[in-house]
Enzyme design. Structure first.
Site, short mmCIF file in Angstrom:
data_model
loop_
_atom_site.label_atom_id
_atom_site.label_comp_id
_atom_site.label_asym_id
_atom_site.label_seq_id
_atom_site.Cartn_x
_atom_site.Cartn_y
_atom_site.Cartn_z
N CYS A 135 0.82 -1.23 0.00
CA CYS A 135 0.00 0.00 0.00
C CYS A 135 0.85 1.27 0.00
CB CYS A 135 -0.96 0.01 1.18
SG CYS A 135 -2.15 -1.34 1.09
N HIS B 77 -3.35 7.51 1.68
CA HIS B 77 -3.73 6.15 1.30
C HIS B 77 -5.13 5.90 1.86
CE1 HIS B 77 -3.90 1.96 0.68
NE2 HIS B 77 -3.70 1.62 1.95
N ASN C 77 -10.01 0.22 -0.61
CA ASN C 77 -8.54 0.25 -0.55
C ASN C 77 -7.99 -0.37 -1.82
OD1 ASN C 77 -5.84 -0.13 0.00
ND2 ASN C 77 -6.15 -0.93 2.08
#
Ligand code: UT7
Length: 323
Positions: A113, A250, A280
Site C-alpha cells: 500500500c 492512502h 482500498n
C-alpha cells in the site's frame, strides 16, 4: 537545484462495481457494518482478462494526456504494485510495451500500500540525480485476485484500480516555495510481516496465495506511523502542518484518515477522501485520490500537498509536494 514536478495526473477504475449490499449476499456482513467501520460504500473489480498492466496503462495514458506529452517524452517508468500480471517480467516493462515505448528504463517496486510513495521517492531521486528527465510513476493493483472471498474481515476492504503521475525535472531555487517534491521520508519494519501478508508466493508455495490481515493491529500502527512520518516529512521540507492545503492519503479506512488528521491538528475538510468510492486499492489509492482532487479543481497552483501511505511490511512514507 533540480526539483521533480508533477505535471499531469491520471487514473482508471474498472467498469464493474461491487456494492456492500452485493457483498452482504455472499458473506456474513452488512452495508451498515462496512460503512460504519471503514467508510467504504463500493469498490471496482477488474473484468476477466483485464490485468494490472491494463489498468496501469489506462491511468498512464490519461496522465500523459493531462501533461500534454506522449510516451516518446518519457525516459523512466516505475510501477508500484503487489499484483503484477506475472511473477516476471516487471509490470512496468509490460506497460512500457503497451505504451509503444522501445526506449527508457522500466521497473517495479514492491511496498504494497505504500508502493506509490516508494516509487515517487525513487523517481524523484533519479530525476534529481540528472540521470532521467521525465518519469511516469504508476500505482496499479488488482487486489480482487488475491482476496479470500470467504473471509469477511478482508474481502470487504479492497478494490481494483490504477493512478499515475508524470514527473518532470525542473529547476528550483531550493526553497520551500518551489514547485515539485520538496521532501519525502520512507520507513519499513519487517517485524510486522505477519500482520498483513499473502500466504503464498513463487519462491515458497509456488502459488499466488491470499491476503491475510490482523486488521485491528494494523489499524493501531497505521495512525501512529502515519502521523509521525507526516510530521517528519514536513519538518524535512522546513514546513509545518499549518502550511498544508491538502492531505492526499492512502485510502484504507475513513477512521484512519480521521485519526491521522486529528493528530496533526488538520480538519477533515483538508483531507481528500475517496475510500467511500473505491475502497482500498493499495498502491493505486494515493494517485487515484490525487487525480480526483486535481480534476475536480480542489488542488490549486501553489498548494502544499502531503501524500502519505502505510502498508504491509510494514512500510510507510510521506511526500510534501508543492503544486
Ligand atoms: O492498506 C493497508 C492497511 N490496512 C489497514 O489499514 C486496515 C486497518 N484495519 C482496519 O481498517 C480495521 O481494523 C478493520 C476495518 C479491518 C476492522 O475494523 P475493527 O473496528 O478493527 O473491527 P474488528 O476487527 O475489531 O472486528 C469487530 C467485530 C468482530 O466480531 P466480534 O469478535 O466483536 O464478535 C469481527 O468478527 O466485527 C466482526 N467483523 C465483521 N462483521 C461484519 C469483521 N469483519 C466483519 C464484516 N462484517 N465484514
Amino acid at each position: 537545484m533540480i526539483r521533480s514536478r508533477i505535471i499531469g495526473t491520471g487514473s482508471y477504475l474498472p467498469q464493474t462495481i461491487l456494492t456492500n449490499a452485493e457483498l452482504a449476499a455472499r458473506v456474513d456482513t452488512s452495508d451498515d457494518w462496512i460503512v460504519e467501520r471503514t467508510g467504504i460504500a463500493k469498490r471496482h473489480i477488474a473484468a476477466a482478462g483485464e490485468f494490472t498492466s491494463d489498468l496501469g496503462t489506462a491511468a498512464a495514458t490519461a496522465a500523459l494526456a493531462a501533461a500534454g506529452l506522449t510516451p516518446q517524452d518519457i525516459d523512466l517508468i516505475i510501477v508500484a504494485t503487489a499484483t503484477p500480471d506475472q511473477t516476471f517480467p516487471a509490470c512496468a516493462t509490460v506497460i512500457q510495451h503497451k505504451l509503444g515505448m522501445v526506449h527508457g528504463v522500466a521497473f517495479d517496486v514492491a511496498a504494497v500500500c505504500s508502493g506509490f510513495l516508494y516509487a515517487l521517492s525513487v523517481a524523484d531521486a533519479m530525476l534529481v540525480s540528472g540521470a532521467h528527465r521525465t518519469a511516469l510513476v504508476i500505482g496499479a493493483e488488482t487486489f480482487s485476485r488475491i482476496l479470500d472471498w470467504e473471509d469477511r474481515a478482508t474481502c470487504v476492504l479492497f478494490g481494483d484500480g490504477a493512478g499515475a503521475v508524470v514527473l518532470r525535472a525542473e529547476t528550483g531555487a531550493g526553497l520551500a516555495s518551489d514547485h515539485g517534491i520538496l521532501a519525502s521520508r520512507l520507513h519499513s519494519d519487517g517485524r510486522y510481516n505477519d500482520l498483513l501478508y499473502v500466504d503464498g508466493g513463487p519462491g515458497s508455495t509456488g502459488t499466488t496465495g491470499k491476503l491475510r490481515m490482523k486488521g485491528k493491529e494494523v489499524f493501531r500502527h497505521a495512525v501512529t506511523n502515519l502521523a509521525s512520518v507526516m510530521t517528519e516529512t514536513l519538518a524535512a521540507a522546513g514546513l509545518s502542518a499549518a502550511d498544508v492545503a491538502w492531505v492526499v492519503p492512502h485510502q484504507a479506512n475513513l477512521r484512519i484518515l480521521e485519526g491521522t488528521a486529528k493528530k496533526l491538528g488538520l480538519s477533515m475538510d483538508q483531507v481528500v477522501v475517496t475510500v467511500d468510492q473505491h475502497a482500498n486499492t493499495s498502491a493505486a489509492s494515493v494517485p487515484l485520490a490525487l487525480d480526483t482532487a486535481v480534476r475536480d479543481g480542489r488542488v490549486k497552483p501553489g498548494d502544499l500537498l502531503l501524500l502519505e501511505a502505510m502498508g504491509g511490511g510494514f512500510t510507510w512514507g510521506a511526500s510534501a509536494v508543492r503544486w
